[in-house]
Design an enzyme around this catalytic site. Sequence first.
Site, PDB file in Angstrom:
ATOM      1  CG  ASP A  13      38.253  46.264  41.595  1.00 33.98           C
ATOM      2  OD1 ASP A  13      37.740  45.235  42.081  1.00 33.98           O
ATOM      3  OD2 ASP A  13      37.973  47.422  41.970  1.00 33.98           O
TER       4      ASP A  13
ATOM      5  CG  ASP B  31      36.502  42.035  44.998  1.00 33.09           C
ATOM      6  OD1 ASP B  31      37.280  42.444  45.880  1.00 33.09           O
ATOM      7  OD2 ASP B  31      35.391  42.548  44.781  1.00 33.09           O
ATOM      8  CD  GLU B  32      40.423  46.265  45.746  1.00 31.32           C
ATOM      9  OE1 GLU B  32      40.239  47.417  45.340  1.00 31.32           O
ATOM     10  OE2 GLU B  32      40.744  45.994  46.910  1.00 31.32           O
TER      11      GLU B  32
END
Lengths: 411, 370
Positions: free
Chosen positions: A23, A120-121
């Site tokens: 993350d 973004d993960e």
Amino acid sequence: MSPTPHTGAPEPPGPEARILLVDCDAFYVQVARLEDPEGVGKTRLLLVGGSSTGRGVVTSASYAAREYGVRSAMPTAQALRLCPEATVVPVPRDACARRSHDIQKVLERLSPVVQAASIDEFYLDLSGTERLFATETLAVTAERIRRAVLEETRISVSIGGSTRRMIAKLAAGLAKPGGVHVVPPGREAEFMGKLDLAHIPGIGPAMVESLEQRGLVTVPDALALQEGWLQKWLGDQRGTWLHQRIRGIDPTPVRSHEPRKSISSERTFSRDIDDNAELERQLMKLVVSIGGTLRKKNLRARTITVKIRDGDFTTRSAAHTLPDAVETDRAIVSVARSLFGELRSARPTKTRLLGVGLSNLIDRDVPSQTELFDEDAALEGERDRALSRIMDDLRHRFGDQAVRPGGVLRS
Amino acid sequence: MKFTITRQHLHKGLAAVSASIPTKTTLPVLSNILFEAGQDGVWMSGTDLDVAVRVLVPAEVSEQGSLTAPGKKLQEITKELPDQPVEVLTRGDQIELKCGRAHFKLNGLPAEEFPTLPEVNFDEGWTVEGRHLHSLIEHTAFAVSTEESRPILNGALWELRDGEMRMVATNGHRLARMGIPARSSSAPSADFIVPPAALGQVQRLFKDSDTLEVAQSGNHLGFRASGTEVYTRLIEGSYPNYEQVIPKDNDKIAIIDKNLLASAVRRMAVVASDQTHRLRMTLEPGRIHLDVQTPDLGEGHDELEVQYEGEGLEIGFNAAYLLEVLRHMPTADIKMSFKAPERAATVVPVPDDGEEMDYLCLVMPLRLLD
């Protein structure tokens, strides 16, 4: 007849699964800084998203700004009241997409299965690599991956690890910023036992409230209950789901090619709008944008959703599911407009945000059913589809502004 | 209100009415059955506001009156009662049942709270034979649309003409139409769009041998015969011009053994896509080939001998639509006719005795992409 085995679908993770969630820490803030190292890069109090006049919402805030109580999705105006010194910059969308792609490339080199859960993960499934990394514990592997991403992309990430997706995600929250937190096999229940129910992904405010009314706040509160009670209170499906979740059971596998489930777009206006004609123009712009994405992905949609946020932040939405999937802007607009009309007449007030979503997506290449009655009566016919493909082609060659529906032009 | 009734009559009345009671409702009185005890016996009524059912059951009425009481509970109780006369009486808003040594008191609601059933004047209507109406419903109602996007197709079109009546149903992908010569009636021609739930009640409650009186009042239609009444809301609007879309120039004609085709289609359906149920039908002189190809699953092929002398043709169908139509065909042989791959195909029965039957089903093809 037994169900046909579906080849290609990975087995749910077993107890020996090695799952990581990577993350990015305040991703939009990091990207904004990297893009402008001399200006924004030196600002401590930074808000990404919205405008300095206070419209829009915060997409991400720097850790220093978060200490003032600023959170993602908070209206920028409210964030600026909490943290008046902060600098506000727009979201660097292209740079974010580019850097997200770079991170994924690094991860794909280090892990056999990578699934981008959002920009973004990323979930990694390292199951089966135990012998390859015989000398490493999962925590050491995670730390090695964290450093590699940082060195090659200059983006700082936090990593959570476990035998289950959900626990990996919860652990990543504890690792932030720039750390690693791994829950070892066999310790999942102990880890879950320290949490509140509200921490569990998938439990929203409404469910938290209904659980609280029954005296359930922490995970151990709910562990004491039999599945039957949870089913009685929450319904069969949700009850079973929660009963499993609090025991750390999450059979969702990590898949590198998760089929797309929905496409949506929304816009917060620079000032609240009350004019129906103007709002319909905005609605059409949104439809043109998501319709293009839908067709580019070779999909059709059965469900269309319209979302409105009123000036007083009341958020409402309405959805309609069609018998046959559609792909043309014309069809999507006609449904979206009637949903929009319903929402507007239910509460005619100034509108702050408008959004349109498409879900129930199916492959465009499935054979289509011919219609008995005039196709004009149907939402879209072959002619409409051909026409919208020609328009997509023109936009592809001459830019998005090359052809636009008359409705988006100001009269 | 006070009456004595046999367990069988009570049970029969409750069973007839309770099928019209909604399972979930926001209006509590709709879960109840209305009892009206009068000189002729006891009328029981139930409704979900769209369809209402009213039946008269014989009973010895010693005190006239009315009350509503919970339908499901009464039905469950009656099922368990011994075979002895049942005494039913009301005390305020409570209904009491006594049978042998068993004694029940159930909370009811005043009769005034029950919705008023449509007032229909049966003197100004039509008469139809139960067996005729049943046949129309049986052969067409399956094709009614269940999608909410075109409400007009959520009912069957019933056309009453001098000397003939017809019923048509479609969802825009397949259609069923049946006509029956009926006794001429003095009442004028009329068209009704009837919800399938009402047609289901008509089928269930009236016998083939019944002569039904049918009459309209505003937006409602009533059916009546021998102590049983069914009322329904009608769907408003104009039904699409179905005659115009039934092909008249289909020139590729095959005579097929219905059961052979149905079994082959069922076999293919196993391997067809769950989403589209697509199968490909290929016609050649004397033979029909069936093929399915489903990505990620596999493929299947079957063929059967038929009477066909026309040109070759490849056409795609939704196997589920095809099976449904075949299931309703009343004869062993059927006649399928085609024009082109993206044009409607029709299916009609081929009676053994050569007597024409006014029954036609139509299936729209699936486009074949490759």
